[in-house]
Design a protein around this motif. Structure first.
Motif, PDB file in Angstrom:
ATOM      1  N   GLY A  88       0.826  -1.202   0.000  1.00  0.00           N
ATOM      2  CA  GLY A  88       0.000   0.000   0.000  1.00  0.00           C
ATOM      3  C   GLY A  88       0.860   1.251   0.000  1.00  0.00           C
ATOM      4  O   GLY A  88       0.581   2.207  -0.734  1.00  0.00           O
ATOM      5  N   VAL A  89       1.936   1.237   0.793  1.00  0.00           N
ATOM      6  CA  VAL A  89       2.842   2.392   0.835  1.00  0.00           C
ATOM      7  C   VAL A  89       3.401   2.651  -0.561  1.00  0.00           C
ATOM      8  O   VAL A  89       3.409   3.792  -1.050  1.00  0.00           O
ATOM      9  CB  VAL A  89       3.995   2.148   1.843  1.00  0.00           C
ATOM     10  N   ALA A  90       3.848   1.596  -1.220  1.00  0.00           N
ATOM     11  CA  ALA A  90       4.456   1.742  -2.543  1.00  0.00           C
ATOM     12  C   ALA A  90       3.437   2.232  -3.572  1.00  0.00           C
ATOM     13  O   ALA A  90       3.704   3.176  -4.329  1.00  0.00           O
ATOM     14  CB  ALA A  90       5.052   0.402  -2.981  1.00  0.00           C
ATOM     15  N   VAL A  91       2.259   1.595  -3.602  1.00  0.00           N
ATOM     16  CA  VAL A  91       1.242   1.992  -4.585  1.00  0.00           C
ATOM     17  C   VAL A  91       0.790   3.426  -4.334  1.00  0.00           C
ATOM     18  O   VAL A  91       0.662   4.228  -5.256  1.00  0.00           O
ATOM     19  CB  VAL A  91       0.034   1.021  -4.541  1.00  0.00           C
ATOM     20  N   ASN A  92       0.583   3.755  -3.062  1.00  0.00           N
ATOM     21  CA  ASN A  92       0.189   5.118  -2.711  1.00  0.00           C
ATOM     22  C   ASN A  92       1.251   6.131  -3.136  1.00  0.00           C
ATOM     23  O   ASN A  92       0.931   7.236  -3.579  1.00  0.00           O
ATOM     24  CB  ASN A  92      -0.062   5.235  -1.202  1.00  0.00           C
ATOM     25  N   ALA A  93       2.529   5.740  -3.003  1.00  0.00           N
ATOM     26  CA  ALA A  93       3.617   6.655  -3.361  1.00  0.00           C
ATOM     27  C   ALA A  93       3.582   6.952  -4.860  1.00  0.00           C
ATOM     28  O   ALA A  93       3.699   8.110  -5.283  1.00  0.00           O
ATOM     29  CB  ALA A  93       4.967   6.045  -2.971  1.00  0.00           C
ATOM     30  N   VAL A  94       3.419   5.907  -5.671  1.00  0.00           N
ATOM     31  CA  VAL A  94       3.409   6.100  -7.124  1.00  0.00           C
ATOM     32  C   VAL A  94       2.199   6.945  -7.533  1.00  0.00           C
ATOM     33  O   VAL A  94       2.324   7.915  -8.290  1.00  0.00           O
ATOM     34  CB  VAL A  94       3.402   4.738  -7.856  1.00  0.00           C
ATOM     35  N   ALA A  95       1.030   6.585  -6.989  1.00  0.00           N
ATOM     36  CA  ALA A  95      -0.179   7.355  -7.317  1.00  0.00           C
ATOM     37  C   ALA A  95      -0.022   8.790  -6.844  1.00  0.00           C
ATOM     38  O   ALA A  95      -0.406   9.733  -7.547  1.00  0.00           O
ATOM     39  CB  ALA A  95      -1.393   6.706  -6.669  1.00  0.00           C
ATOM     40  N   GLY A  96       0.589   8.959  -5.670  1.00  0.00           N
ATOM     41  CA  GLY A  96       0.826  10.302  -5.128  1.00  0.00           C
ATOM     42  C   GLY A  96       1.725  11.120  -6.051  1.00  0.00           C
ATOM     43  O   GLY A  96       1.511  12.324  -6.255  1.00  0.00           O
ATOM     44  N   ALA A  97       2.716  10.442  -6.646  1.00  0.00           N
ATOM     45  CA  ALA A  97       3.624  11.131  -7.567  1.00  0.00           C
ATOM     46  C   ALA A  97       2.862  11.617  -8.794  1.00  0.00           C
ATOM     47  O   ALA A  97       3.067  12.739  -9.258  1.00  0.00           O
ATOM     48  CB  ALA A  97       4.758  10.188  -7.976  1.00  0.00           C
ATOM     49  N   VAL A  98       1.970  10.755  -9.318  1.00  0.00           N
ATOM     50  CA  VAL A  98       1.174  11.159 -10.487  1.00  0.00           C
ATOM     51  C   VAL A  98       0.317  12.370 -10.125  1.00  0.00           C
ATOM     52  O   VAL A  98       0.262  13.359 -10.867  1.00  0.00           O
ATOM     53  CB  VAL A  98       0.280   9.988 -10.974  1.00  0.00           C
ATOM     54  N   ILE A  99      -0.331  12.289  -8.952  1.00  0.00           N
ATOM     55  CA  ILE A  99      -1.188  13.399  -8.533  1.00  0.00           C
ATOM     56  C   ILE A  99      -0.353  14.673  -8.346  1.00  0.00           C
ATOM     57  O   ILE A  99      -0.746  15.763  -8.782  1.00  0.00           O
ATOM     58  CB  ILE A  99      -1.937  13.048  -7.221  1.00  0.00           C
ATOM     59  N   ALA A 100       0.838  14.545  -7.764  1.00  0.00           N
ATOM     60  CA  ALA A 100       1.706  15.701  -7.542  1.00  0.00           C
ATOM     61  C   ALA A 100       2.107  16.328  -8.873  1.00  0.00           C
ATOM     62  O   ALA A 100       2.079  17.555  -9.037  1.00  0.00           O
ATOM     63  CB  ALA A 100       2.950  15.275  -6.759  1.00  0.00           C
ATOM     64  N   PHE A 101       2.446  15.480  -9.824  1.00  0.00           N
ATOM     65  CA  PHE A 101       2.857  15.985 -11.131  1.00  0.00           C
ATOM     66  C   PHE A 101       1.689  16.712 -11.812  1.00  0.00           C
ATOM     67  O   PHE A 101       1.874  17.761 -12.434  1.00  0.00           O
ATOM     68  CB  PHE A 101       3.357  14.824 -12.003  1.00  0.00           C
ATOM     69  N   MET A 102       0.508  16.164 -11.674  1.00  0.00           N
ATOM     70  CA  MET A 102      -0.666  16.788 -12.273  1.00  0.00           C
ATOM     71  C   MET A 102      -0.985  18.121 -11.588  1.00  0.00           C
ATOM     72  O   MET A 102      -1.395  19.079 -12.239  1.00  0.00           O
ATOM     73  CB  MET A 102      -1.880  15.850 -12.179  1.00  0.00           C
ATOM     74  N   THR A 103      -0.759  18.168 -10.273  1.00  0.00           N
ATOM     75  CA  THR A 103      -0.956  19.421  -9.546  1.00  0.00           C
ATOM     76  C   THR A 103       0.000  20.477 -10.078  1.00  0.00           C
ATOM     77  O   THR A 103      -0.342  21.641 -10.256  1.00  0.00           O
ATOM     78  CB  THR A 103      -0.701  19.208  -8.044  1.00  0.00           C
ATOM     79  N   PHE A 104       1.233  20.054 -10.355  1.00  0.00           N
ATOM     80  CA  PHE A 104       2.280  20.936 -10.874  1.00  0.00           C
ATOM     81  C   PHE A 104       1.914  21.442 -12.271  1.00  0.00           C
ATOM     82  O   PHE A 104       2.074  22.599 -12.592  1.00  0.00           O
ATOM     83  CB  PHE A 104       3.597  20.157 -10.893  1.00  0.00           C
ATOM     84  N   LEU A 105       1.393  20.537 -13.091  1.00  0.00           N
ATOM     85  CA  LEU A 105       1.051  20.888 -14.473  1.00  0.00           C
ATOM     86  C   LEU A 105      -0.215  21.736 -14.573  1.00  0.00           C
ATOM     87  O   LEU A 105      -0.327  22.596 -15.437  1.00  0.00           O
ATOM     88  CB  LEU A 105       0.825  19.614 -15.290  1.00  0.00           C
ATOM     89  N   GLY A 106      -1.161  21.459 -13.705  1.00  0.00           N
ATOM     90  CA  GLY A 106      -2.499  22.017 -13.867  1.00  0.00           C
ATOM     91  C   GLY A 106      -2.594  23.520 -13.610  1.00  0.00           C
ATOM     92  O   GLY A 106      -1.726  24.112 -12.955  1.00  0.00           O
ATOM     93  N   ASP A 107      -3.656  24.139 -14.148  1.00  0.00           N
ATOM     94  CA  ASP A 107      -3.895  25.550 -13.858  1.00  0.00           C
ATOM     95  C   ASP A 107      -4.631  25.664 -12.521  1.00  0.00           C
ATOM     96  O   ASP A 107      -4.898  24.655 -11.867  1.00  0.00           O
ATOM     97  CB  ASP A 107      -4.701  26.206 -14.977  1.00  0.00           C
ATOM     98  N   THR A 108      -4.944  26.858 -12.123  1.00  0.00           N
ATOM     99  CA  THR A 108      -5.513  27.075 -10.790  1.00  0.00           C
ATOM    100  C   THR A 108      -6.784  26.262 -10.573  1.00  0.00           C
ATOM    101  O   THR A 108      -6.959  25.629  -9.535  1.00  0.00           O
ATOM    102  CB  THR A 108      -5.842  28.567 -10.597  1.00  0.00           C
ATOM    103  N   GLN A 109      -7.634  26.248 -11.597  1.00  0.00           N
ATOM    104  CA  GLN A 109      -8.909  25.558 -11.432  1.00  0.00           C
ATOM    105  C   GLN A 109      -8.691  24.057 -11.271  1.00  0.00           C
ATOM    106  O   GLN A 109      -9.301  23.399 -10.420  1.00  0.00           O
ATOM    107  CB  GLN A 109      -9.793  25.831 -12.645  1.00  0.00           C
ATOM    108  N   ALA A 110      -7.771  23.515 -12.092  1.00  0.00           N
ATOM    109  CA  ALA A 110      -7.479  22.086 -12.010  1.00  0.00           C
ATOM    110  C   ALA A 110      -6.892  21.749 -10.645  1.00  0.00           C
ATOM    111  O   ALA A 110      -7.221  20.721 -10.055  1.00  0.00           O
ATOM    112  CB  ALA A 110      -6.510  21.693 -13.114  1.00  0.00           C
ATOM    113  N   ARG A 111      -6.030  22.624 -10.155  1.00  0.00           N
ATOM    114  CA  ARG A 111      -5.426  22.385  -8.830  1.00  0.00           C
ATOM    115  C   ARG A 111      -6.495  22.299  -7.752  1.00  0.00           C
ATOM    116  O   ARG A 111      -6.447  21.446  -6.882  1.00  0.00           O
ATOM    117  CB  ARG A 111      -4.449  23.507  -8.497  1.00  0.00           C
ATOM    118  N   GLU A 112      -7.452  23.205  -7.837  1.00  0.00           N
ATOM    119  CA  GLU A 112      -8.524  23.186  -6.845  1.00  0.00           C
ATOM    120  C   GLU A 112      -9.273  21.861  -6.882  1.00  0.00           C
ATOM    121  O   GLU A 112      -9.579  21.263  -5.856  1.00  0.00           O
ATOM    122  CB  GLU A 112      -9.491  24.346  -7.106  1.00  0.00           C
ATOM    123  N   GLU A 113      -9.507  21.404  -8.088  1.00  0.00           N
ATOM    124  CA  GLU A 113     -10.220  20.138  -8.221  1.00  0.00           C
ATOM    125  C   GLU A 113      -9.409  18.974  -7.660  1.00  0.00           C
ATOM    126  O   GLU A 113      -9.941  18.047  -7.055  1.00  0.00           O
ATOM    127  CB  GLU A 113     -10.560  19.877  -9.696  1.00  0.00           C
TER     128      GLU A 113
END
Lengths: 296, 351
Positions: B167-192
């Motif tokens: 679970g730690v490992a899977v959560n870490a990878v998924a967390g990385a994807v979410i973090a990258f998307m937060t970085f890429l996204g505009d303000t509205q996407a970040r809020e979502e």
């Protein structure tokens, strides 16, 4: 009671048969060219030293392991092509370790043995069959207990009850008596013998060779993955054969009051206990840590 | 019926009945509570009027009717569905892993689904509308489930340590994807995205309910269908096969069902962890582990927990809508820890 214990269509045809089975596990040859017929009304005991391949042979018969060569037939058909549910109506298996993920009660576990008959006419007998199986395995008083709270022997007997509740023509038992006391060992094998008399075919792995001598119709002696000897107890359980296969001197006694040979390992005379053992005072252990152990 | 059902029939009926009553009461109360208060009787009469039964009791507040049908009921319905879906996801996962600690949130299925949903939001794949989010969440959730399943199991069992670490490992990878998307996204996407991670039923519309409902209902129906086989799986894979269970097929089916229910829940409500852990566990303690009872009771229990949590989230701080995922984690986290300690003691080690 109506049960699927009716004799096979041809009395002589084996219910199950292993044909020239070869099994390789982790690179080592576990079974080599082993053939075995399982016939109705016969109690076959698989014996041999640790690692001889007894449990593996039972797993192959159960359909858990695919042999690299040879195969198993069930009622004349290839086991590998028999659907699991159909197979579950022909043979029941009791494995050595009785694990359970959730805390079901003993009666729920035994009732699980009825699963293959769901949706068939036999389902109507479920309650009666479960009750009967629990009485035969002497676990009726444990019915409401949670399985994880049972002792090792009680778990084994509950698993045995589950296997016989399946009401199959073939019964495969892997060391069913290992965790049982003397009374329950005898009771279990008497029950198994009764099922055999009623027409079942039983293959059982046993370590206690005197039990084998008393109850088995046929003994299959395995050694290093091959069948070393096969036949009635009196022919296979001989001092010479067992001494050779177990690499330990073994005596076989034929007692007029016992059915079958009694097998005993040869032992050196017992050492007399040293006197004064009980007076010995254990040396005191200091609870005070030494300087080196005390952190600054 | 079989023997075990007879012995505990009374308790089961009591539990199911009690939970059903609790669901109805919570729906009515929840729909009436908020900045605009609507008495329970008026809520009931409004529902009855919708299905064609005139009670002669109108909603007194001029905006009451529209507040009920455009804001409150979608939210309450989604809460009901999400709670049921998460609890069923937990039941299925625990059954197939043979471990009472397996849960979509713990194992990383929820964050996998959230990562999938984030991809859609940030990269703007809007061609399929709400279904696109659900589909991406499903793919993410399925990938995470399969990954966890393949890595956590050994010889047909899952050790607790392996499960938690997976679970730690899977959560870490998924967390990385979410973090990258937060970085890429505009303000509205970040809020979502922040919304996914906190979990909330705020702003639910009927469209979302329309997508989540069929998915979660399929999950529940599927769980009811495999209930007996899940019981048998408790014997271990080998013995389950001996009593006629096609273990391979069952496993694949259950993994897909876990992904369906969890992703549908996560796609529209974000990560709401521990519901799938606490609810089935409490029900097992009350009426035992038989899945024929566990599945329906968990459906109701999950709905009750989520409706109650949402009610608290909306009302505990005036004029604020707290993230519901935070609330379930506050209760669920310590519960998980307690369960972990208990399991450890029972097993004589961390395995």
């Amino acid at each position: 009671m109506t049960a699927p214990l009716a004799a096979a269509s041809h009395a002589d045809a084996p219910l199950m048969a292993a044909r020239a089975v070869r099994v390789v596990l982790g690179g080592s040859l576990i079974l080599d060219d082993v053939s075995l017929d399982v016939r109705a009304g016969e109690l076959v005991a698989l014996v041999g030293p640790n690692g001889a391949g007894k449990s593996t042979l039972l797993s192959v018969l159960a359909g858990d392991l695919d042999p690299v060569a040879g195969g198993v037939e069930v009622l004349g058909d290839a086991l590998a092509r028999t659907p699991v549910r159909e197979l579950a109506r022909v043979r029941a298996v009791q494995v050595q370790e009785s694990q359970l993920s959730f805390a079901f009660t003993a009666v729920e576990v035994v009732a699980m043995g009825r699963a293959p008959w769901r949706g068939t006419a036999a389902e109507e007998d479920d309650d009666a069959v479960v009750t009967d199986a629990m009485e035969r395995a002497d676990v009726a008083p444990l019915a409401g207990r949670r399985f994880p709270s049972l002792s090792g022997g009680e778990k084994a007997r509950t698993s045995f009850a589950r296997a016989i509740a399946q009401r199959t023509r073939v019964l495969l038992l892997d060391e069913p008596t290992a965790a049982l006391d003397i009374r329950h060992q005898e009771a279990l094998l008497v029950e198994v013998s009764r099922l055999v008399e009623e027409g079942a075919a039983v293959v059982v792995v046993l370590h206690d060779l005197s039990l084998v001598g008393a109850f088995a119709d046929r003994v299959v002696l395995l050694r290093e993955g091959r069948i070393r000897a096969e036949g009635p107890p009196h022919d296979v359980l001989t001092s010479a054969l067992l001494t050779e296969v177990y690499e330990h001197p073994v005596d076989v006694i034929h007692h007029p009051d016992y059915p079958g040979p009694v097998v005993l390992p040869v032992r050196a005379p017992r050492r007399r206990p040293a006197t004064g053992v009980h007076d010995a005072v254990p040396s005191p252990v200091s609870p005070i840590p030494t300087d080196q152990e005390t952190s600054p | 019926m079989s023997l075990p059902a007879r012995t505990s029939n009374g308790r089961v009926a009591l539990l199911i009945g009690g939970l059903a009553v609790a669901v109805v009461v919570l729906v009515v109360v929840s729909a009436g509570v908020g900045q605009l208060r609507i008495p329970p009787l008026e809520v009931l009469s409004s529902v009855l009027r919708k299905v064609g039964i005139e009670t002669g009791l109108p909603v007194t507040h001029p905006n009451g009717e529209s507040a009920l049908w455009t804001v409150r009921f979608p939210r309450v319905t989604l809460g009901l569905l999400v709670g049921a879906g998460l609890a069923v996801g937990g039941v299925l996962m625990q059954g197939v892993f043979g471990n009472p600690l397996a849960e979509p949130g713990v194992v990383g299925v929820s964050s996998g689904a959230a990562a999938g949903a984030c991809l859609v939001i940030v990269l703007g794949w809007t061609a399929m509308g709400e279904w696109g989010v659900a589909l991406a969440a499903f793919v993410g959730g399925l990938l995470a489930t399969v990954l966890a399943y393949l890595t956590a199991r050994q010889n047909g069992r899952t050790e607790v340590v392996t499960l938690v670490l997976t679970g730690v490992a899977v959560n870490a990878v998924a967390g990385a994807v979410i973090a990258f998307m937060t970085f890429l996204g505009d303000t509205q996407a970040r809020e979502e995205i922040v919304f996914w991670q906190l979990g909330s039923l705020n702003g639910t519309r009927w469209v979302q309910v329309g997508v989540a409902a069929p998915l979660i209902l399929v999950g529940i129906a599927g769980a009811a269908l495999v209930a007996r086989r899940l019981d048998l799986l408790a014997l271990g894979e080998r013995s389950a096969r001996h009593v006629g269970v096609d273990v391979e097929r069952l496993r694949i089916g259950v993994i897909v069902l876990v992904a369906v229910t969890t992703s549908a829940a996560v796609a529209f409500a974000g990560i709401i962890a521990f519901v799938g852990l606490v609810v089935p566990h409490v029900i097992r303690m009350l009426v035992g582990p038989a899945h024929r009872v566990l599945v329906p009771a968990s459906v109701l229990g999950g709905a009750v927990v989520l409706l109650a949590a949402d009610l608290v989230a909306r009302t505990v701080v005036p004029y604020a809508d707290l993230p519901i995922g935070m609330l379930t984690a506050i209760v669920g986290g310590p519960f998980f820890f307690w369960l972990l300690r208990r399991t450890r003691r029972g097993a004589g080690g961390w395995s």
